[in-house]
Structure formats: structure tokens, C-alpha cells
Design a protein around this motif. Structure first.
Motif, PDB file in Angstrom:
ATOM      1  N   LEU A  41     -10.608 -61.852 -11.217  1.00  0.00           N
ATOM      2  CA  LEU A  41     -11.972 -61.910 -10.707  1.00  0.00           C
ATOM      3  C   LEU A  41     -12.169 -63.129  -9.826  1.00  0.00           C
ATOM      4  N   GLY A  42     -11.490 -64.232 -10.207  1.00  0.00           N
ATOM      5  CA  GLY A  42     -11.651 -65.451  -9.433  1.00  0.00           C
ATOM      6  C   GLY A  42     -11.122 -65.313  -8.021  1.00  0.00           C
ATOM      7  N   ARG A  43     -10.024 -64.598  -7.834  1.00  0.00           N
ATOM      8  CA  ARG A  43      -9.463 -64.438  -6.490  1.00  0.00           C
ATOM      9  C   ARG A  43     -10.367 -63.593  -5.607  1.00  0.00           C
ATOM     10  N   GLY A  44     -11.100 -62.654  -6.218  1.00  0.00           N
ATOM     11  CA  GLY A  44     -11.929 -61.770  -5.412  1.00  0.00           C
ATOM     12  C   GLY A  44     -13.364 -62.215  -5.288  1.00  0.00           C
ATOM     13  N   GLY A  45     -13.701 -63.309  -5.916  1.00  0.00           N
ATOM     14  CA  GLY A  45     -15.095 -63.763  -5.899  1.00  0.00           C
ATOM     15  C   GLY A  45     -15.868 -63.153  -7.044  1.00  0.00           C
ATOM     16  N   HIS A  46     -17.011 -63.703  -7.350  1.00  0.00           N
ATOM     17  CA  HIS A  46     -17.799 -63.262  -8.508  1.00  0.00           C
ATOM     18  C   HIS A  46     -19.184 -62.836  -8.056  1.00  0.00           C
ATOM     19  N   ALA A  47     -19.581 -61.669  -8.526  1.00  0.00           N
ATOM     20  CA  ALA A  47     -20.960 -61.244  -8.290  1.00  0.00           C
ATOM     21  C   ALA A  47     -21.892 -62.077  -9.155  1.00  0.00           C
ATOM     22  N   ARG A  48     -23.006 -62.436  -8.629  1.00  0.00           N
ATOM     23  CA  ARG A  48     -23.989 -63.234  -9.364  1.00  0.00           C
ATOM     24  C   ARG A  48     -24.597 -62.407 -10.488  1.00  0.00           C
ATOM     25  N   ILE A  49     -24.712 -63.018 -11.679  1.00  0.00           N
ATOM     26  CA  ILE A  49     -25.432 -62.341 -12.763  1.00  0.00           C
ATOM     27  C   ILE A  49     -26.910 -62.333 -12.418  1.00  0.00           C
ATOM     28  N   ASP A  50     -27.490 -61.176 -12.480  1.00  0.00           N
ATOM     29  CA  ASP A  50     -28.909 -61.049 -12.140  1.00  0.00           C
ATOM     30  C   ASP A  50     -29.738 -61.496 -13.325  1.00  0.00           C
ATOM     31  N   ARG A  51     -30.186 -62.757 -13.298  1.00  0.00           N
ATOM     32  CA  ARG A  51     -30.953 -63.279 -14.421  1.00  0.00           C
ATOM     33  C   ARG A  51     -32.300 -62.589 -14.551  1.00  0.00           C
ATOM     34  N   GLY A  52     -32.773 -61.964 -13.493  1.00  0.00           N
ATOM     35  CA  GLY A  52     -34.035 -61.249 -13.600  1.00  0.00           C
ATOM     36  C   GLY A  52     -33.896 -59.925 -14.302  1.00  0.00           C
ATOM     37  N   LEU A  53     -32.691 -59.375 -14.377  1.00  0.00           N
ATOM     38  CA  LEU A  53     -32.350 -58.161 -15.110  1.00  0.00           C
ATOM     39  C   LEU A  53     -32.904 -56.876 -14.498  1.00  0.00           C
ATOM     40  N   GLY A  54     -33.842 -56.965 -13.591  1.00  0.00           N
ATOM     41  CA  GLY A  54     -34.537 -55.774 -13.131  1.00  0.00           C
ATOM     42  C   GLY A  54     -33.624 -54.675 -12.626  1.00  0.00           C
ATOM     43  N   ASP A  55     -32.745 -54.993 -11.653  1.00  0.00           N
ATOM     44  CA  ASP A  55     -31.877 -53.970 -11.082  1.00  0.00           C
ATOM     45  C   ASP A  55     -30.952 -53.386 -12.135  1.00  0.00           C
ATOM     46  N   GLN A  74     -17.115 -67.064 -21.208  1.00  0.00           N
ATOM     47  CA  GLN A  74     -16.815 -68.143 -22.136  1.00  0.00           C
ATOM     48  C   GLN A  74     -18.006 -68.446 -23.049  1.00  0.00           C
ATOM     49  N   ARG A  75     -19.199 -68.463 -22.475  1.00  0.00           N
ATOM     50  CA  ARG A  75     -20.385 -68.683 -23.306  1.00  0.00           C
ATOM     51  C   ARG A  75     -20.566 -67.547 -24.307  1.00  0.00           C
ATOM     52  N   GLY A  76     -20.273 -66.326 -23.878  1.00  0.00           N
ATOM     53  CA  GLY A  76     -20.381 -65.187 -24.776  1.00  0.00           C
ATOM     54  C   GLY A  76     -19.394 -65.252 -25.923  1.00  0.00           C
ATOM     55  N   ALA A  77     -18.174 -65.745 -25.645  1.00  0.00           N
ATOM     56  CA  ALA A  77     -17.177 -65.911 -26.705  1.00  0.00           C
ATOM     57  C   ALA A  77     -17.659 -66.913 -27.744  1.00  0.00           C
ATOM     58  N   TYR A  78     -18.297 -67.980 -27.269  1.00  0.00           N
ATOM     59  CA  TYR A  78     -18.866 -68.983 -28.183  1.00  0.00           C
ATOM     60  C   TYR A  78     -19.931 -68.346 -29.069  1.00  0.00           C
ATOM     61  N   PHE A 134     -27.963 -52.458 -24.744  1.00  0.00           N
ATOM     62  CA  PHE A 134     -27.476 -53.555 -25.569  1.00  0.00           C
ATOM     63  C   PHE A 134     -28.618 -54.484 -25.977  1.00  0.00           C
ATOM     64  N   LYS A 135     -29.437 -54.835 -25.009  1.00  0.00           N
ATOM     65  CA  LYS A 135     -30.559 -55.733 -25.298  1.00  0.00           C
ATOM     66  C   LYS A 135     -31.541 -55.075 -26.269  1.00  0.00           C
ATOM     67  N   SER A 164     -30.787 -64.890 -21.786  1.00  0.00           N
ATOM     68  CA  SER A 164     -29.551 -65.383 -21.164  1.00  0.00           C
ATOM     69  C   SER A 164     -28.379 -65.330 -22.141  1.00  0.00           C
ATOM     70  N   ASP A 165     -28.622 -65.614 -23.426  1.00  0.00           N
ATOM     71  CA  ASP A 165     -27.539 -65.528 -24.402  1.00  0.00           C
ATOM     72  C   ASP A 165     -27.134 -64.078 -24.651  1.00  0.00           C
ATOM     73  N   ILE A 166     -28.091 -63.170 -24.639  1.00  0.00           N
ATOM     74  CA  ILE A 166     -27.742 -61.753 -24.779  1.00  0.00           C
ATOM     75  C   ILE A 166     -26.901 -61.309 -23.591  1.00  0.00           C
ATOM     76  N   GLU A 167     -27.232 -61.777 -22.402  1.00  0.00           N
ATOM     77  CA  GLU A 167     -26.420 -61.465 -21.219  1.00  0.00           C
ATOM     78  C   GLU A 167     -25.004 -61.992 -21.370  1.00  0.00           C
ATOM     79  N   ASP A 168     -24.878 -63.234 -21.850  1.00  0.00           N
ATOM     80  CA  ASP A 168     -23.551 -63.824 -21.972  1.00  0.00           C
ATOM     81  C   ASP A 168     -22.723 -63.101 -23.026  1.00  0.00           C
ATOM     82  N   LEU A 169     -23.349 -62.708 -24.128  1.00  0.00           N
ATOM     83  CA  LEU A 169     -22.635 -61.953 -25.154  1.00  0.00           C
ATOM     84  C   LEU A 169     -22.179 -60.608 -24.601  1.00  0.00           C
ATOM     85  N   TRP A 170     -23.029 -59.976 -23.831  1.00  0.00           N
ATOM     86  CA  TRP A 170     -22.688 -58.722 -23.149  1.00  0.00           C
ATOM     87  C   TRP A 170     -21.500 -58.927 -22.204  1.00  0.00           C
TER      88      TRP A 170
END
Length: 299
Positions: A41-55, A74-78, A134-135, A164-170
Motif C-alpha cells: 500500500l505504501g508504494r502505491g500511496g494511501h487513500a485518505r480515511i474519510d473521517r466524516g464517514l458520509g460517503d 496499527q492503532r486498530g491492532a492496539y 460494523f459501527k 475514530s477508534d471504531i474506524e481504526d479497529l475496522w
């Protein structure tokens, strides 16, 4: 009436208390397995997580590893380790190849519950879920098919988790290897097999989150409160239940004398005589890490 969560969690923790370190080691294996994927994923770039969740709530986004950032994984693993999800969602002795694939029996006086597969397998796991599914499961205790979950799944605590923590766990769950392991149906007799009974139960006992910080308290206190009451769901085991099976919030963390397979759930309030009032920070961290005399005494 619905005390299944306490009985199920205690049954799991009989083995889980001893299996916790093994579960954490298995999580480390999963993290290493997911690392090459994150590097790609790092070589191809990362899509931004949509913190607004709407889309993402509207377009049926599933577990797509190309739509998350490595830091979120990593936060989700924690969070998954803090919640000790592997202890219930992994069959003891199955090894890292079946981590989080469910199948653990949780015996209770109401019947036997079996933990579900929460890997991204599209057939037996949650690979076909949307983030909204999931949420909603964590926040409201409702399945993608709009059926009620039993409180053996501690959504009464998870509802307090932040968006945000639910997103990271997801994000983390989307990074683990899918396991094609079918789920086992619960073995419940009448009337406990009637999920509709959970609707009025939730009206009485489900306070939907997220959990708000208490004003005037220091940040570390609010952080601890959040981890204890939401993520780690400590009171779901360390508190007695009322006659309807809900946690007695007036005696939270006081433990219970109700024995299950020979074990009592200890008092973890600051009481000097029966709780952990004499414990040091080192005692607490040692217990959580599974080492030291305190861990031997409790476990």
C-alpha cells in the motif's frame, strides 16, 4: 434474564486468562503477515480515511485494504489487543492460522453461545459488511440483517467507543488474513432463542455512545475511564448483574461471587481489603502482561 454475557465471558476467561499471552503472540504473527500488504500500500500511496464517514456509509464500502492508512491499522491492532478480542473470537489451540475465526464455545445457564468469525472472509466472516454495518453492531448491537445481538457480545460497552477508534479497529480487521471457517449457531432453548426479547432489554439497559469525557478530570483519568468502560469492557465481567442480566452499575468493578468452573471474578475497585487498593502501578501492569505474583493470585 440475559446474564449470558457475564457467564460467557467468565467461561472464556477461565482459559483466556491463561491464553491471553498466547493470543497476543498470535496477534504479533498476524501483524507480521499483514506487514507486506501494508508495504505494498505504501508504494502505491494511501487513500485518505474519510473521517466524516458520509460517503462510506452510503456506498456500501466493505473491508478494502486499499482504503486505509498503515497508521490506522496499527492503532486498530492496539485497540483489538486492549479489548482482548482474540480470547473469545479464537478457538483455543487453533493457532494463528485461525486467529479471530470464531468458534469458541461460551457455556452459560441459558445455553451455549459460539463466537463468530470476524476475519474479512466474505462468506463466513465480515468481509461483506460495510463500515456502517460494523459501527451499528458496536454502537447499537444490531446485525447487518437488522437482528439483535445478545449481550454476550459486549456492545453495551463498545457503544462508548469513539468513531475514530471504531474506524481504526475496522481498518485492522481488514488487514488480517480471511479465514473460511463457518460459524456455529448458538445452542439456546426457549425463550432465550427469541432475539426479539432484546429490543425491550436495550431500551432499559443500552445507553448509546460514544462515551463523553468528564469535565474537570485530567486527560489520563478520562483516558483510563474510556479504556476501562468502553474498549476493555471490564465491568461486563467485574460487576454483578441484576435479575434481567444487566450490569449493576451501582457496584461496578466490585466483582462477583458467582462461581463459574471454580473461579470467582475479583473486586478491582480501590478497596484496601478486598480490592486492589494496595496495588502499585507495577502490580497492575504486571497483571495485564500476565506476569508477577498479582497475576498468579488472580489468574
Amino acid at each position: 434474564f440475559f446474564a449470558a454475557h457475564q457467564h460467557g465471558q467468565q467461561a472464556a476467561r477461565r482459559g483466556a486468562g491463561r491464553d491471553f499471552i498466547a493470543a497476543r503472540a498470535d496477534l504479533a504473527v498476524l501483524a507480521r503477515e499483514a506487514k507486506p500488504q501494508r508495504q505494498r500500500l505504501g508504494r502505491g500511496g494511501h487513500a485518505r480515511i474519510d473521517r466524516g464517514l458520509g460517503d462510506r456509509l452510503g456506498r456500501g464500502a466493505g473491508l478494502d485494504p486499499d482504503d486505509v492508512q498503515p497508521a490506522a491499522v496499527q492503532r486498530g491492532a492496539y485497540l483489538l489487543t486492549a479489548a482482548n478480542c482474540a480470547s473469545c473470537h479464537t478457538l483455543p489451540g487453533s493457532g494463528s492460522a485461525h486467529q479471530l475465526a470464531g468458534g469458541r464455545a461460551l457455556p452459560t445457564p441459558f445455553g451455549v453461545f459460539f463466537s463468530p468469525n470476524i476475519t474479512p472472509d466474505p462468506i463466513h466472516g465480515i468481509g461483506g459488511w460495510t463500515f456502517g454495518d460494523f459501527k451499528r453492531a458496536l454502537r447499537r448491537g444490531v446485525s447487518p440483517s437488522n437482528t439483535h445481538y445478545y449481550p454476550v457480545f459486549p456492545y453495551t460497552s463498545y457503544t462508548g467507543m469513539s468513531d475514530s477508534d471504531i474506524e481504526d479497529l475496522w481498518a485492522y480487521l481488514g488487514s488480517v488474513p480471511p479465514v473460511s471457517q463457518p460459524n456455529r449457531p448458538h445452542e439456546l432453548g426457549f425463550p432465550y432463542s427469541l432475539r426479539l426479547a432484546m429490543a425491550p432489554w436495550k431500551v432499559l439497559f443500552l445507553d448509546q455512545g460514544p462515551l463523553k469525557p468528564e469535565p474537570g478530570r485530567p486527560p489520563e483519568w478520562n483516558r483510563g475511564r474510556y479504556l476501562v468502560n468502553a474498549v476493555a469492557h471490564c465491568a461486563d465481567c467485574h460487576a454483578p448483574r441484576n435479575f434481567l442480566g444487566a450490569v449493576d452499575r451501582g457496584r461496578t468493578m466490585s466483582g462477583t461471587r458467582e462461581r463459574l468452573e471454580g473461579y470467582e471474578v475479583p473486586n478491582i475497585t480501590p478497596d484496601i481489603q478486598t480490592g486492589i487498593g494496595r496495588w502499585s502501578v507495577g502490580d497492575v501492569t504486571g497483571l495485564l502482561a500476565g506476569r508477577g505474583m498479582r497475576a498468579m493470585h488472580v489468574g
